[in-house]
Motif scaffolding. Structure first.
Motif, PDB file in Angstrom:
ATOM      1  N   PRO A  57      40.184  39.271  36.133  1.00  0.00           N
ATOM      2  CA  PRO A  57      40.913  38.316  35.289  1.00  0.00           C
ATOM      3  C   PRO A  57      40.444  38.456  33.834  1.00  0.00           C
ATOM      4  O   PRO A  57      39.319  38.109  33.492  1.00  0.00           O
ATOM      5  CB  PRO A  57      40.513  36.952  35.866  1.00  0.00           C
ATOM      6  CG  PRO A  57      39.914  37.254  37.224  1.00  0.00           C
ATOM      7  CD  PRO A  57      39.271  38.596  37.060  1.00  0.00           C
ATOM      8  N   ILE A  80      44.330  41.366  35.306  1.00  0.00           N
ATOM      9  CA  ILE A  80      45.227  40.259  34.997  1.00  0.00           C
ATOM     10  C   ILE A  80      45.091  39.988  33.505  1.00  0.00           C
ATOM     11  O   ILE A  80      44.093  39.431  33.055  1.00  0.00           O
ATOM     12  CB  ILE A  80      44.888  38.999  35.813  1.00  0.00           C
ATOM     13  CG1 ILE A  80      44.701  39.351  37.298  1.00  0.00           C
ATOM     14  CG2 ILE A  80      45.971  37.948  35.625  1.00  0.00           C
ATOM     15  CD1 ILE A  80      45.890  40.008  37.948  1.00  0.00           C
ATOM     16  N   GLN A 124      49.545  37.673  32.927  1.00  0.00           N
ATOM     17  CA  GLN A 124      49.515  36.246  33.266  1.00  0.00           C
ATOM     18  C   GLN A 124      50.170  35.513  32.098  1.00  0.00           C
ATOM     19  O   GLN A 124      49.582  35.380  31.019  1.00  0.00           O
ATOM     20  CB  GLN A 124      48.086  35.759  33.471  1.00  0.00           C
ATOM     21  CG  GLN A 124      48.001  34.308  33.950  1.00  0.00           C
ATOM     22  CD  GLN A 124      46.566  33.805  34.052  1.00  0.00           C
ATOM     23  OE1 GLN A 124      45.651  34.409  33.496  1.00  0.00           O
ATOM     24  NE2 GLN A 124      46.358  32.699  34.750  1.00  0.00           N
ATOM     25  N   LEU A 163      41.591  30.233  36.512  1.00  0.00           N
ATOM     26  CA  LEU A 163      41.140  31.390  37.285  1.00  0.00           C
ATOM     27  C   LEU A 163      41.868  31.496  38.616  1.00  0.00           C
ATOM     28  O   LEU A 163      42.220  32.595  39.065  1.00  0.00           O
ATOM     29  CB  LEU A 163      39.621  31.298  37.502  1.00  0.00           C
ATOM     30  CG  LEU A 163      38.964  32.431  38.282  1.00  0.00           C
ATOM     31  CD1 LEU A 163      39.236  33.781  37.636  1.00  0.00           C
ATOM     32  CD2 LEU A 163      37.458  32.177  38.396  1.00  0.00           C
ATOM     33  N   ALA A 183      45.190  33.035  38.023  1.00  0.00           N
ATOM     34  CA  ALA A 183      45.052  34.456  37.680  1.00  0.00           C
ATOM     35  C   ALA A 183      44.889  35.307  38.941  1.00  0.00           C
ATOM     36  O   ALA A 183      45.531  36.353  39.083  1.00  0.00           O
ATOM     37  CB  ALA A 183      43.867  34.655  36.745  1.00  0.00           C
ATOM     38  N   VAL A 184      44.042  34.863  39.854  1.00  0.00           N
ATOM     39  CA  VAL A 184      43.828  35.615  41.091  1.00  0.00           C
ATOM     40  C   VAL A 184      45.108  35.645  41.928  1.00  0.00           C
ATOM     41  O   VAL A 184      45.477  36.682  42.491  1.00  0.00           O
ATOM     42  CB  VAL A 184      42.658  35.022  41.893  1.00  0.00           C
ATOM     43  CG1 VAL A 184      42.525  35.698  43.259  1.00  0.00           C
ATOM     44  CG2 VAL A 184      41.345  35.160  41.106  1.00  0.00           C
ATOM     45  N   VAL A 229      36.828  39.979  43.317  1.00  0.00           N
ATOM     46  CA  VAL A 229      37.163  39.412  42.010  1.00  0.00           C
ATOM     47  C   VAL A 229      35.918  39.552  41.149  1.00  0.00           C
ATOM     48  O   VAL A 229      34.826  39.132  41.549  1.00  0.00           O
ATOM     49  CB  VAL A 229      37.589  37.929  42.110  1.00  0.00           C
ATOM     50  CG1 VAL A 229      37.821  37.347  40.715  1.00  0.00           C
ATOM     51  CG2 VAL A 229      38.843  37.786  42.963  1.00  0.00           C
TER      52      VAL A 229
END
Length: 298
Positions: free
Chosen positions: A16, A62, A111, A117, A120-121, A135
């Motif tokens: 991210p 991301i 994104q 977060l 984003a994942v 991650v």
């Protein structure tokens, strides 16, 4: 009691990198914080190298606005390589050609909104599919004899459970972290029963804070998709981990290594100094400078 299974390999990692990096303004006005250098490499390259060491071959970034330089960094630079080759700078040419090792791919997803977060994942779900994945937060530079992600992948391959990286955090600093509680099951391994995002010091369930490394089973996506927004309208990864605990075991792992919080100015400076001292090209000169010149000024 921890259940032990063995199987699937972790082949994919999500990075991210859409954050604005406002703590480092004006340096990050047009340059991503993940491209800030530690000695001679940007933070994001340290993170990718850690993933590669762990056997991961698919890197998923991301991204957001003003992040194009990350893709450029991992792309082939024909003009640069031509100039280095023409001038017989073979060592530098080798460095430029091997920023992304052969067999490693990079994919970029935008994104569009800064929704946290967890969001984003979740944007990487269609690329992860039904596989375990890592991650990695580039802000946390972790240096050790064996990379933190490699250590965690080994734990995943043994237990086949989601694994969260943790470290002991002294005193009131714990309030800046996600904090876990659980039962120690083996050396460095805890079985989670709770995870709380940034509790007050007096309410923290332990002194074990979550750091920027995770291995997840694909079940995490169901819990991310069902999240309600938290503070600031953001979707917290911590909340999804807490609900994942109702479905399967999640482990916390105390990795071996030194973490530098490069999301802070002091952490980035410490990383540059300490890794600079270990650098084969400048280490001795830096040590002499710190000893003979800087100490006099202090």
């Amino acid at each position: 009691m921890v259940h032990v299974r063995r199987g699937e390999k972790v082949r994919k990692a999500v990075f991210p990198v859409a954050g604005m990096g406002t703590r480092f303004l004006p340096a990050t006005k047009a340059n991503p914080k993940e491209m800030l250098p530690v000695v001679d490499k940007p933070l994001i390259q340290y993170a990718v190298e850690e993933a590669v060491e762990a056997g991961i071959t698919e890197m998923i970034f991301i991204t957001g606005r003003n992040k194009r330089s990350i893709a450029d960094h991992f792309d082939k630079a024909y003009e640069l390589e031509h100039e280095l080759e023409k001038n017989n700078k073979t060592k530098l040419l080798h460095i430029a050609q091997n920023i992304v090792p052969k067999g490693v791919s990079c994919t970029y997803i935008r994104q569009n909104e800064a929704l946290g977060l967890g969001h984003a994942v979740l944007t990487a779900a269609h690329l992860i599919g039904d596989e375990p994945f890592a991650v990695i937060l580039a802000d946390d530079l972790i240096h050790g004899e064996k990379g933190a992600v490699r250590q965690m992948v080994e734990q995943y391959e043994f237990y086949k459970s989601s694994v969260i990286a943790v470290q002991k955090v002294p005193g009131p600093e714990i309030s800046a972290y996600g904090v876990i509680s659980g039962q120690r099951q083996a050396d460095r391994v805890h079985l989670l029963d709770k995870i709380i995002e940034k509790p007050k010091f007096e309410d923290a369930p332990s002194d074990m804070g979550v750091t920027g490394r995770y291995i997840f089973t694909p079940q995490i996506f169901k819990h991310l998709a069902n999240l309600a927004p938290g503070a600031g309208g953001e979707y917290q990864l911590t909340d999804a981990i807490q609900t994942l605990l109702t479905e399967e075991q999640v482990l916390a792992y105390e990795y071996a290594g030194t973490r530098y919080d490069c999301g802070s100015k002091m952490g980035l400076l410490k990383a540059n100094i300490e890794l600079g001292l270990l650098h084969g090209e400048i280490g001795e000169d830096l040590r002499a400078y710190l000893r003979d010149e800087l100490m006099v000024k202090l």
